[in-house]
Motif scaffolding. Structure first.
Motif, mmCIF file in Angstrom:
data_model
loop_
_atom_site.group_PDB
_atom_site.id
_atom_site.type_symbol
_atom_site.label_atom_id
_atom_site.label_comp_id
_atom_site.label_asym_id
_atom_site.label_seq_id
_atom_site.Cartn_x
_atom_site.Cartn_y
_atom_site.Cartn_z
ATOM 1 N N TYR A 112 0.830 -1.201 0.000
ATOM 2 C CA TYR A 112 0.000 0.000 0.000
ATOM 3 C C TYR A 112 0.865 1.252 0.000
ATOM 4 C CZ TYR A 112 -3.572 3.384 1.127
ATOM 5 O OH TYR A 112 -4.393 4.473 1.083
ATOM 6 N N ILE A 113 1.914 1.243 0.818
ATOM 7 C CA ILE A 113 2.803 2.404 0.906
ATOM 8 C C ILE A 113 3.538 2.623 -0.414
ATOM 9 C CG2 ILE A 113 4.877 3.308 2.029
ATOM 10 C CD1 ILE A 113 3.906 1.796 4.586
ATOM 11 N N ILE A 114 4.085 1.540 -0.984
ATOM 12 C CA ILE A 114 4.836 1.659 -2.242
ATOM 13 C C ILE A 114 3.932 2.142 -3.368
ATOM 14 C CG2 ILE A 114 6.064 0.349 -4.036
ATOM 15 C CD1 ILE A 114 7.169 -1.413 -1.730
ATOM 16 N N GLU A 115 2.714 1.615 -3.437
ATOM 17 C CA GLU A 115 1.789 2.052 -4.484
ATOM 18 C C GLU A 115 1.402 3.515 -4.294
ATOM 19 O OE1 GLU A 115 -2.506 0.876 -6.544
ATOM 20 O OE2 GLU A 115 -1.755 -0.285 -4.843
ATOM 21 N N ALA A 116 1.193 3.936 -3.033
ATOM 22 C CA ALA A 116 0.827 5.321 -2.753
ATOM 23 C C ALA A 116 1.946 6.281 -3.134
ATOM 24 C CB ALA A 116 0.474 5.478 -1.272
ATOM 25 N N VAL A 117 3.187 5.850 -2.928
ATOM 26 C CA VAL A 117 4.338 6.720 -3.197
ATOM 27 C C VAL A 117 4.733 6.725 -4.673
ATOM 28 C CG1 VAL A 117 6.801 7.068 -2.727
ATOM 29 C CG2 VAL A 117 5.239 6.518 -0.851
ATOM 30 N N THR A 118 4.720 5.521 -5.308
ATOM 31 C CA THR A 118 5.243 5.409 -6.680
ATOM 32 C C THR A 118 4.161 5.350 -7.754
ATOM 33 O OG1 THR A 118 5.266 2.978 -6.705
ATOM 34 C CG2 THR A 118 7.190 4.101 -5.753
ATOM 35 N N GLY A 119 2.962 4.932 -7.381
ATOM 36 C CA GLY A 119 1.898 4.769 -8.371
ATOM 37 C C GLY A 119 1.917 3.416 -9.054
ATOM 38 N N HIS A 120 2.925 2.588 -8.764
ATOM 39 C CA HIS A 120 3.005 1.253 -9.369
ATOM 40 C C HIS A 120 2.101 0.286 -8.627
ATOM 41 C CE1 HIS A 120 6.213 2.222 -12.148
ATOM 42 N NE2 HIS A 120 6.904 2.780 -11.162
ATOM 43 N N LYS A 121 1.335 -0.504 -9.370
ATOM 44 C CA LYS A 121 0.419 -1.462 -8.762
ATOM 45 C C LYS A 121 1.127 -2.798 -8.514
ATOM 46 C CE LYS A 121 -3.830 0.431 -10.707
ATOM 47 N NZ LYS A 121 -4.284 0.897 -9.377
ATOM 48 N N PRO A 122 0.898 -3.406 -7.347
ATOM 49 C CA PRO A 122 1.529 -4.695 -7.062
ATOM 50 C C PRO A 122 1.046 -5.792 -7.999
ATOM 51 C CG PRO A 122 -0.071 -4.114 -5.352
ATOM 52 C CD PRO A 122 0.084 -2.920 -6.232
ATOM 53 N N ARG A 123 1.980 -6.650 -8.398
ATOM 54 C CA ARG A 123 1.698 -7.834 -9.233
ATOM 55 C C ARG A 123 1.133 -7.496 -10.614
ATOM 56 N NH1 ARG A 123 1.299 -9.077 -4.194
ATOM 57 N NH2 ARG A 123 -0.696 -8.045 -3.969
ATOM 58 N N GLU A 124 1.349 -6.291 -11.084
ATOM 59 C CA GLU A 124 0.818 -5.901 -12.395
ATOM 60 C C GLU A 124 1.448 -6.728 -13.510
ATOM 61 O OE1 GLU A 124 -0.490 -1.676 -14.439
ATOM 62 O OE2 GLU A 124 1.381 -1.743 -13.301
ATOM 63 N N ASP A 125 2.785 -6.879 -13.458
ATOM 64 C CA ASP A 125 3.471 -7.671 -14.492
ATOM 65 C C ASP A 125 3.142 -9.155 -14.362
ATOM 66 O OD1 ASP A 125 5.632 -7.754 -16.643
ATOM 67 O OD2 ASP A 125 6.466 -9.152 -15.169
ATOM 68 N N ASP A 126 3.042 -9.640 -13.134
ATOM 69 C CA ASP A 126 2.711 -11.047 -12.901
ATOM 70 C C ASP A 126 1.352 -11.379 -13.490
ATOM 71 O OD1 ASP A 126 3.431 -13.561 -11.574
ATOM 72 O OD2 ASP A 126 1.745 -13.164 -10.264
ATOM 73 N N GLN A 127 0.376 -10.504 -13.289
ATOM 74 C CA GLN A 127 -0.978 -10.747 -13.822
ATOM 75 C C GLN A 127 -0.993 -10.699 -15.357
ATOM 76 O OE1 GLN A 127 -3.753 -11.714 -12.013
ATOM 77 N NE2 GLN A 127 -2.153 -11.926 -10.456
ATOM 78 N N LYS A 128 -0.121 -9.894 -15.925
ATOM 79 C CA LYS A 128 -0.035 -9.810 -17.394
ATOM 80 C C LYS A 128 0.347 -11.170 -17.976
ATOM 81 C CE LYS A 128 3.681 -8.439 -19.434
ATOM 82 N NZ LYS A 128 4.843 -7.644 -19.876
ATOM 83 N N TRP A 129 1.347 -11.820 -17.358
ATOM 84 C CA TRP A 129 1.771 -13.147 -17.852
ATOM 85 C C TRP A 129 0.695 -14.200 -17.606
ATOM 86 C CZ3 TRP A 129 5.652 -13.824 -21.042
ATOM 87 C CH2 TRP A 129 6.667 -12.875 -21.088
ATOM 88 N N LEU A 130 -0.025 -14.091 -16.520
ATOM 89 C CA LEU A 130 -1.072 -15.054 -16.221
ATOM 90 C C LEU A 130 -2.247 -14.954 -17.189
ATOM 91 C CD1 LEU A 130 -1.052 -14.871 -12.324
ATOM 92 C CD2 LEU A 130 -0.527 -16.882 -13.705
ATOM 93 N N LYS A 131 -2.442 -13.758 -17.738
ATOM 94 C CA LYS A 131 -3.528 -13.573 -18.697
ATOM 95 C C LYS A 131 -3.163 -14.101 -20.085
ATOM 96 C CE LYS A 131 -5.532 -9.598 -16.308
ATOM 97 N NZ LYS A 131 -5.697 -8.134 -16.312
ATOM 98 N N GLY A 132 -1.875 -14.391 -20.287
ATOM 99 C CA GLY A 132 -1.420 -14.976 -21.561
ATOM 100 C C GLY A 132 -1.201 -13.953 -22.653
#
Length: 292
Positions: free
Chosen positions: A272-292
């Motif tokens: 939550y802190i990292i996303e609030a500070v940087t704007g990067h969403k957690p597991r965004e790249d991981d979910q991209k690969w899971l979606k194929g």
């Protein structure tokens, strides 16, 4: 005023996320019957078509150069670890017994915590496009979520090479101190030497333990015994992490710290802190690969 408002909002959201209902259903999810059924089903079914392409791309990222790097680290680890264990055996005295046991316990616990921190970081942030680090270290984590049982086909080198490298980063400096400062220093820092040896061996074996937790057949009896005694991470325990979206139970050495870290929402708070500070969403790249 703006900063104060942001901090208040963050505190409010963290407090909501720490409610008991946010915690996983530990009893239901870890029952042996439930887990055996789910894990067996996962291992017997083929990779989803949408993930097949992702799995092939990620698997191809394992290069000959990477393998040579892993072999080198394993050889170095063997030399360093055997040397340190020999020194620990040689300098052991009965009066050190209490400190020896405490060093074993805390070395193992730190290894479990660090396995969780590294696992969380690689699962949650970054991508395989990051120079050097992406292909070498983040890629295996992406492949594992796309095809969780692929690692059960990895040999001893591919399974343990990277972890040997991490263990070497603590073994080498300590043995350097042993060499430079001699016997007096080693006697004064005997607890540190035992702690480091324990930490290093658990770090080295973390991915091997992880691999065993995904195997439903072919496990040696002594491995099953260690899993059942929770000396190493049991299969049932690790399955909680593999319930999508893979956002909890990151510690994969013994798994001892997973429940307390989940209880205090440790990783969720960091996210939550990292996303609030940087704007990067957690597991965004991981979910991209899971979606194929």
């Amino acid at each position: 005023m703006e900063t104060s408002k942001v901090l208040k909002d963050m505190a409010s959201e963290l407090s909501k996320s720490m409610k008991p209902e946010a915690l996983p259903l530990i009893t239901a999810e870890t029952s042996s019957e439930y887990v055996h059924k789910r894990v067996t089903k996962d291992q017997e079914k083929p990779i989803l078509k949408k993930n097949a392409k992702s799995a092939a791309i990620l698997k191809a990222g394992y290069t000959k150069e990477k393998r040579m790097f892993e072999i080198t680290n394993m050889v170095v680890f063997g030399i360093l670890q055997v040397t340190l264990m020999a020194l620990n055996t040689y300098y052991f005295k009965q009066q050190y017994l209490g400190a020896f046991i405490m060093s074993l316990v805390f070395g193992a616990l730190l290894a479990d915590f660090m396995s969780g921190l590294v696992h969380w970081g690689a699962d949650t942030w970054g991508s395989i496009d990051i120079p050097i680090v992406g292909q070498a270290f983040i890629r295996p984590f992406r492949e594992h979520h796309v095809d969780p049982v692929a690692m059960t086909k990895h040999d001893i080198v591919e399974t343990n090479g990277d972890n040997c490298m991490l263990a070497n980063t603590v073994l080498a400096p300590l043995l350097g101190c042993c060499y430079m400062y001699g016997e007096k220093w080693m006697l004064e820092h005997y607890s540190l030497m035992v702690f480091t040896a324990t930490f290093a061996i658990y770090v080295c074996l973390t991915n091997q333990i992880h691999k065993w937790s995904h195997m439903i057949s072919g496990l040696p009896g002594w491995v099953k015994m260690l899993q059942e005694a929770h000396v190493i991470m049991p299969r049932a325990h690790h399955h909680i992490h593999h319930i999508s979206p893979h956002e909890t139970y990151f510690c994969i050495t013994g798994g001892w710290l997973n429940y307390p870290l989940e209880k205090i929402q440790f990783f969720q708070s960091l996210e939550y802190i990292i996303e609030a500070v940087t704007g990067h969403k957690p597991r965004e790249d991981d979910q991209k690969w899971l979606k194929g």
